[in-house]
Design a protein around this motif. Sequence first.
Motif, PDB file in Angstrom:
ATOM      1  N   ASP A   1       0.775  -1.105   0.036  1.00 48.23           N
ATOM      2  CA  ASP A   1       0.027   0.100  -0.016  1.00 48.23           C
ATOM      3  C   ASP A   1       1.037   1.264   0.024  1.00 48.23           C
ATOM      4  O   ASP A   1       0.413   2.329  -0.665  1.00 48.23           O
ATOM      5  CB  ASP A   1      -0.901   0.090   1.267  1.00 48.23           C
ATOM      6  N   SER A   2       1.915   1.241   0.767  1.00 50.70           N
ATOM      7  CA  SER A   2       3.027   2.183   0.756  1.00 50.70           C
ATOM      8  C   SER A   2       3.561   2.980  -0.386  1.00 50.70           C
ATOM      9  O   SER A   2       3.979   3.992  -0.492  1.00 50.70           O
ATOM     10  CB  SER A   2       3.740   2.178   2.127  1.00 50.70           C
ATOM     11  N   VAL A   3       3.593   2.129  -1.489  1.00 50.65           N
ATOM     12  CA  VAL A   3       4.405   2.402  -2.465  1.00 50.65           C
ATOM     13  C   VAL A   3       3.549   2.261  -3.905  1.00 50.65           C
ATOM     14  O   VAL A   3       3.910   2.502  -4.866  1.00 50.65           O
ATOM     15  CB  VAL A   3       5.271   1.177  -2.951  1.00 50.65           C
ATOM     16  N   LYS A   4       2.330   2.102  -3.680  1.00 47.75           N
ATOM     17  CA  LYS A   4       1.246   2.053  -4.828  1.00 47.75           C
ATOM     18  C   LYS A   4       1.377   3.232  -5.736  1.00 47.75           C
ATOM     19  O   LYS A   4       1.145   4.314  -4.697  1.00 47.75           O
ATOM     20  CB  LYS A   4      -0.041   1.550  -4.489  1.00 47.75           C
ATOM     21  N   ALA A   5       1.320   3.159  -6.912  1.00 46.91           N
ATOM     22  CA  ALA A   5       1.160   4.496  -7.756  1.00 46.91           C
ATOM     23  C   ALA A   5       2.706   5.230  -7.739  1.00 46.91           C
ATOM     24  O   ALA A   5       2.578   6.144  -8.660  1.00 46.91           O
ATOM     25  CB  ALA A   5       0.264   5.388  -7.342  1.00 46.91           C
ATOM     26  N   ARG A   6       3.461   4.614  -7.117  1.00 41.70           N
ATOM     27  CA  ARG A   6       4.976   5.441  -7.270  1.00 41.70           C
ATOM     28  C   ARG A   6       5.808   4.600  -7.687  1.00 41.70           C
ATOM     29  O   ARG A   6       6.850   4.796  -8.219  1.00 41.70           O
ATOM     30  CB  ARG A   6       5.326   5.824  -5.744  1.00 41.70           C
TER      31      ARG A   6
ATOM     32  N   SER B   1       8.796   9.323  -7.074  1.00 41.82           N
ATOM     33  CA  SER B   1       8.382  10.302  -5.871  1.00 41.82           C
ATOM     34  C   SER B   1       8.770   9.836  -4.758  1.00 41.82           C
ATOM     35  O   SER B   1       7.910   9.519  -3.733  1.00 41.82           O
ATOM     36  CB  SER B   1       6.784  10.255  -5.952  1.00 41.82           C
ATOM     37  N   LEU B   2      10.088   9.361  -4.737  1.00 40.51           N
ATOM     38  CA  LEU B   2      10.551   8.953  -3.147  1.00 40.51           C
ATOM     39  C   LEU B   2      10.386   9.770  -2.240  1.00 40.51           C
ATOM     40  O   LEU B   2      10.453  10.885  -2.373  1.00 40.51           O
ATOM     41  CB  LEU B   2      12.028   8.708  -3.612  1.00 40.51           C
TER      42      LEU B   2
END
Length: 120
Positions: free
Chosen positions: A62-67, A85-86
């Motif tokens: 969840d914390s990295v979705k779309a990035r 988008s780190l």
Amino acid sequence: QVQLVESGGGLVQAGGSLRLSCAASGRMFDKYAMGWFRQAPGKEREFVAHCNWSGYRTDYGDSVKARFTISRDNAKNTGYLQMNSLKPEDTAVYYCNILTVVNYTPINSWGQGTQVTVSS
């Protein structure tokens, strides 16, 4: 047996990008699902992303979705993790592994990983 070596980590400012690589040696890399995991200091290792043998089916934490985007090039025996988008909270050692098909459970012992540090 498939051996894996991670690379591509480094120091980047928040908002920046990095691409990690997972180089596989040995046969049958293209027969396995693969995944990326990370471990921050003082925290347990957590799931980041995985894909099936072809790379067409993917899933993300969840914390990295779309990035973040996981991909693989079986002709080159290499997997990738594109990180955009780190954020400072992405700072961790990143590991790749081959996974079982049914439960996406890591198969190999963990390697040395590659350090990603995101400055604010």
